[in-house]
Motif scaffolding. Structure first.
Motif, short mmCIF file in Angstrom:
data_model
loop_
_atom_site.label_atom_id
_atom_site.label_comp_id
_atom_site.label_asym_id
_atom_site.label_seq_id
_atom_site.Cartn_x
_atom_site.Cartn_y
_atom_site.Cartn_z
N ALA A 91 100.87 5.15 35.56
CA ALA A 91 100.43 5.26 37.20
C ALA A 91 101.05 6.52 37.86
N LEU A 92 102.46 6.65 37.54
CA LEU A 92 103.05 7.70 38.35
C LEU A 92 102.68 8.92 38.02
N ALA A 93 102.34 9.27 36.80
CA ALA A 93 101.84 10.58 36.42
C ALA A 93 100.41 10.81 36.82
N ALA A 94 99.65 9.73 36.65
CA ALA A 94 98.19 9.82 37.18
C ALA A 94 98.25 10.09 38.49
N LEU A 95 99.03 9.68 39.52
CA LEU A 95 99.05 9.95 40.92
C LEU A 95 99.52 11.34 41.30
N THR A 96 100.23 11.93 40.47
CA THR A 96 100.73 13.48 40.73
C THR A 96 99.91 14.32 40.07
N GLU A 97 98.65 14.08 39.26
CA GLU A 97 97.90 14.95 38.58
C GLU A 97 97.41 15.92 39.68
N PRO A 98 97.32 17.15 39.65
CA PRO A 98 96.97 18.04 40.68
C PRO A 98 95.39 17.75 41.34
N GLN A 99 94.46 17.26 40.46
CA GLN A 99 93.17 16.96 41.03
C GLN A 99 93.09 15.63 41.38
N ALA A 100 94.11 15.04 41.51
CA ALA A 100 94.05 13.45 41.95
C ALA A 100 93.66 13.51 43.35
N ARG A 101 92.81 12.45 44.05
CA ARG A 101 92.85 12.30 45.50
C ARG A 101 93.58 10.94 45.66
N VAL A 102 94.56 11.12 46.24
CA VAL A 102 95.53 9.88 46.54
C VAL A 102 95.09 9.49 47.80
N VAL A 103 95.02 7.85 47.69
CA VAL A 103 94.74 7.13 48.98
C VAL A 103 96.18 6.22 49.09
N GLU A 104 96.53 6.05 50.38
CA GLU A 104 97.80 5.09 50.60
C GLU A 104 97.56 4.06 51.63
#
Ligand code: FES
Ligand code: FES
Lengths: 163, 744
Positions: free
Chosen positions: B340-353
């Motif tokens: 999950a941590l890697a997927a969250l920092t993928e450049p094209q990832a749109r992060v929601v918090e």
């Protein structure tokens, strides 16, 4: 000594006049159908009738009830009471049941005053009676059903009364 | 599929506890005693002497290990091993017995079982008698049916012998045995005495009905047998138990959790009218008087100084700030799929918090805690709405200074519980036993009733813990959720209790994270971790336990992901649940019945939530209208899959009631500590619960099923708050992340 007329009979109780009716009923007279839920008129579990009006027994003091006609769930009778209890049982309103004697007392007082209440009238009359089990939808439906049954009974007997 | 019902549920403790060949099903009866069936479980030593005692007693049909008593007056008494607290277990278990017996519903009389785990244990809980976790119907489903089927077989056999006909030619319907060929018929009652002399068959050898032959199971029109007495005031709760010479006790407890008694001056209290004793307890001081009113007045006259050195002295706002800081640091990992941590920092990832918080909550059952105790030379007798009899007996014994076999515990109706009466240390029962002991030590021989006032109840602890959920998700370029990191900060309800070793594994209290640890959405990278801060505030399970907060976080967050992705929140859920047919089905059903997707007026909105808890599947759609500065919930549409619907009307009642309970938490209730650690609320004027005016229209739709039945007491609660919060967002564009939900 306090004289109270409860469910049609006069009782002499050796308790101070500032005793809440709720505890006179429950502890002194053993009428435990009237329930304690909050002690501060916030829940309606202790509802009884005083001269036909629904009142909260937890904040009504026995010294103020001289000459009053007090009715508890144990002494509740008559066509409106029968219609309400029948509707309550038919709808299986009760879950834990603890609030229900108070709900029934409140509903009977409402229907005695207002034979065909609409939803707003039911909300106004019943909003002070908490049910932690959340039987509100069935309470509302049972009041409508009881009103309907009483209305039908009234319509049935109307011609006979005229004749 | 039809035979599915008769198999044990995989993965449940039933499998390990299925009655084996060593089990006994025995009949005990004396002349006129009728038929008493006893289904023995492994480890339950058949107390032969009790059986003999029952025989000697002649007309005493109460033998140990019994679930069914048929008496010559044609009454079938069904002994219910679980607490009736409103959830309908009297009806549910009696239905199972009556079904297999082919009894008439109106001849059935349920009654509470005595406290005895050797006979009345919850089959999912090992050697423990108790009610909770929405397990009652599920654990007893086969057990009660087998008990009923054995009774039927024996009655049929008796009739066939009496009439000299083949057993196969005897039919049973609505409590009447018949032989068509000869036209003979008899009631159960008429055959009871003779049936009582037979040796019963092995319960594993009797046939159970296939579901297509059910006559009572699934029938909507079955009235609850406890309704009439609960309508006209005859039903007896612990608070109503009256014994000759009984006194009433109230306990003053410290205003701050964790405080202890430093000095006590009870002189004024003792001098008040009706006061008979003042008793020191480990957690407070009891005033014992002739009536409640006297005890309450005298309690106010106690002069007490508390020692606050170990007490909570911070407020809940400060605690929440600590939770916020904790949420910045890694906790103990309870789930880790993918990365999950890697997927969250993928450049094209749109992060929601997002962060969600829920407050402490009191259970506030309408009947406050209450119990009656009578201590004599031979032991202690206690009347209570006992939810965990096995532990309650041990705790009562310890507090009374007796052995467990000197305790007789009578279970009576509970005026609600929602988990409160299952407090792990039996707090209120220890109190009543301690008071009874104190009275005896002071030379007072009288039974005593303990009553908690509503103020005691609201301020007495054992709350649903406050919790914070910090959730971070990532969407890929197409808007699909690819990562879900979920951090929970929640005080453990099990730490420091005797159950710690059962519920807390590798530092994780499973009840803090249930509903997240089993997140059903198909997200490839999921990581969950937990902080379990400690505090002197006692916390406990509260109707639906961890799901009461985890579902709020999970179902709000998936909604936020959908909106971030520009997707319909229903469609996204369906997509992520494509391999979860039962969740999918309730979701689709609730959405369809609610009219999901139909145009709505401005200022109105639909919100949906779906969740599995206690092996049942529930979806709620809420419909809300924005009002001036607030909102109203107008309608809740609910779909539930709880396996075979044994009592559809009770399922509807429990789900509607659970919805109301969930709405109380969603809209009203909040328990807070001021900055000195004192609970700020005290009664229903400031600890608000739902009233009739705020009760929306509730529709309950039951999914037809032949899966084994699962519980409905709790699963109606978790989805309410998130469905409402999601609807508020749809109606107003404002996202509410804190319970209770308030706009503006
Ligand atoms: S006990 Fe009287 S209103 Fe609650
Ligand atoms: S039925 Fe339980 S409080 Fe109303």
């Amino acid at each position: 000594m306090v004289r109270l007329k409860i469910n049609g009979s006069v009782q002499e109780l050796d308790i101070p006049s500032d005793t809440p009716l709720l505890w006179a009923l429950r502890d002194t007279l053993g009428l435990v159908g009237t329930k304690y839920g909050c002690g501060i008129t916030q829940c309606g579990a202790c509802t009884v009738h005083v001269d036909g009006q629904a009142v909260r027994a937890c904040q009504t003091y026995v010294g103020d009830l001289v000459d009053a006609e007090i009715t508890t769930i144990e002494g509740l009778s008559g066509p409106v009471a029968d219609a309400v209890k029948t509707a309550w049982i038919a709808a299986d309103v009760a879950q834990c049941g603890y609030c229900q004697p108070g709900q029934v007392m409140q509903a009977v007082a409402l229907l005695a005053r207002e034979p065909a209440p609409d939803d707003d009238a039911i909300t106004t009359a019943m909003n002070g009676n908490l049910c932690r089990c959340g039987t509100y939808d069935r309470i509302r439906a049972a009041i409508h059903a009881a009103a309907g049954a009483l209305g039908t009974a009234a319509a049935d007997t109307a011609p006979a009364e005229k004749g | 599929m039809v035979h599915r019902l008769d198999r044990p549920t995989p993965g449940t403790a039933t499998a390990g506890l299925r009655p084996s060949r060593r089990d006994l099903l025995r009949v005990t009866a004396g002349v006129g005693a009728g038929l008493t069936l006893a289904l023995m479980l492994p480890g339950g030593a058949a107390p032969a002497q009790d059986v003999a005692a029952a025989k000697d007693a002649g007309d005493a049909p109460f033998a140990p290990n019994a679930f069914i008593r048929v008496t010559p007056d044609n009454t079938v008494t069904v002994v219910i091993k679980h607490l009736e607290m409103g959830q309908g277990v009297f009806t549910g278990l009696a239905t199972l017995v009556a079904e297999e017996m082919d009894a008439a519903w109106d001849q059935i009389r349920p009654e509470h079982a005595p406290a005895d785990a050797t006979r009345y244990n919850n089959l999912f809980w090992g050697p423990v008698q108790g009610t909770g976790g929405s397990t009652s119907l599920a654990n007893a489903f086969e057990q009660m049916r087998r008990a009923g089927a054995v009774a039927r077989a024996m009655l049929v056999h008796t009739a066939s012998e009496a009439w000299g006909v083949e057993a196969a030619a005897v039919t049973v319907e609505a409590g009447v045995l018949r032989h068509a060929g000869s036209g003979r018929e008899a009631s159960f009652g008429a055959m009871a005495d003779a049936a009582g002399r037979l040796t019963p068959p092995d319960p594993q050898t009797v046939d159970l009905k296939a579901p297509d032959r059910f006559r009572l199971i699934g029938q909507t029109a079955l009235p609850r047998p406890d309704t009439a007495e609960k309508t006209d005031g005859r039903a007896v709760y612990a608070i109503d138990v009256r014994l000759k010479g009984m006194l009433t006790a109230l306990v003053r407890r410290p205003p701050r959790f964790g405080a202890t008694l430093r000095t006590l001056d009870a002189e004024a209290a003792r001098a008040m009218p009706g006061v008979r004793a003042v008793v020191r307890l480990p957690n407070g001081v009891a005033v014992v008087a002739e009536s409640f009113w006297q005890a309450q007045k005298a309690r106010e006259a106690l002069k007490i100084a508390w020692d606050d050195s170990a007490a909570v002295t911070t407020g809940s706002e400060a605690m929440l700030e600590d939770y916020e800081s904790l949420a910045q640091t890694p906790g103990t990992v309870f789930r880790n799929d993918g990365d999950a941590l890697a997927a969250l920092t993928e450049p094209q990832a749109r992060v929601v918090e997002a962060r969600y918080t829920v407050p402490f909550l009191a259970h506030a059952p309408m009947e406050p805690l209450s119990a009656v105790a009578r201590l004599t030379d031979s032991g202690i007798e206690v009347w209570a709405g006992s939810q965990t009899q096995t532990f309650d007996v041990l705790n009562i014994a310890e507090a009374a200074g007796l052995r467990p076999d000197q305790v007789t515990l009578h279970t009576v109706f509970a005026g609600g519980s929602f988990g409160r009466r299952a407090s792990v240390g039996s707090d209120y029962l220890r109190e009543v036993a301690g008071i009874a002991r104190g009275l005896t030590n002071q030379g007072i021989e009288a039974p005593v009733k303990l009553i908690w006032t509503r103020e005691d109840d609201i301020r007495g602890g054992f709350y649903r813990p406050m919790a914070l959920h910090a959730v971070t998700g990532a969407l890929d370029a197409t808007g699909r959720p690819v990562a879900w990191r979920h951090r929970v900060v929640c005080q453990s309800i099990m730490a420091g209790t005797p159950f710690e070793s059962v519920f807390v594994k590798d530092g994780i209290d499973g009840t803090s994270v249930e509903g997240v640890s089993d997140l059903a959405y198909a997200v490839p990278n999921v990581m969950g971790d937990l902080h379990s801060p400690t505090s002197p505030v006692p916390v406990l399970w509260w109707r639906s336990v961890g799901h009461s907060h985890t579902a709020f976080a999970v179902e709000s967050f998936v909604d936020e992901l959908a909106h971030a992705a520009g997707a319909d929140p229903l469609i996204l859920r369906m997509d992520l649940l494509r391999d979860q047919p039962r969740l999918l089905r309730v979701l689709a059903l609730a959405a369809e019945k609610a009219g999901w997707g139909l145009p709505m007026e401005p200022g109105r909105g639909h919100g949906v939530a779906v969740h599995k808890s206690f092996n049942s599947y529930v979806a709620h759609v809420a419909e809300v209208t924005a009002t001036d500065g607030g909102f109203t919930v107008d309608r809740l549409v609910c779909a539930v899959d709880c396996g075979v619907p044994v009592n559809p009307d009770i399922i509807r009642a429990q789900i509607a009631g659970g919805s109301a309970f969930g709405l109380s938490a969603a809209l009203r209730s909040r328990l807070t500590l001021d900055d000195k650690g004192v609970v700020e609320q005290s009664n229903f004027h400031d600890y608000e619960v739902l009233r009739l005016a705020a009760m929306p229209e509730v529709e309950v739709h039951i999914v037809p099923s032949t899966e084994p039945p699962t519980g409905v007491g709790e699963p109606g609660v978790p989805t309410v708050a998130p469905a409402v919060a999601n609807a508020v967002f749809a109606a107003t564009g404002t996202r509410l992340r804190r319970l209770p939900l308030t706009l503006g």
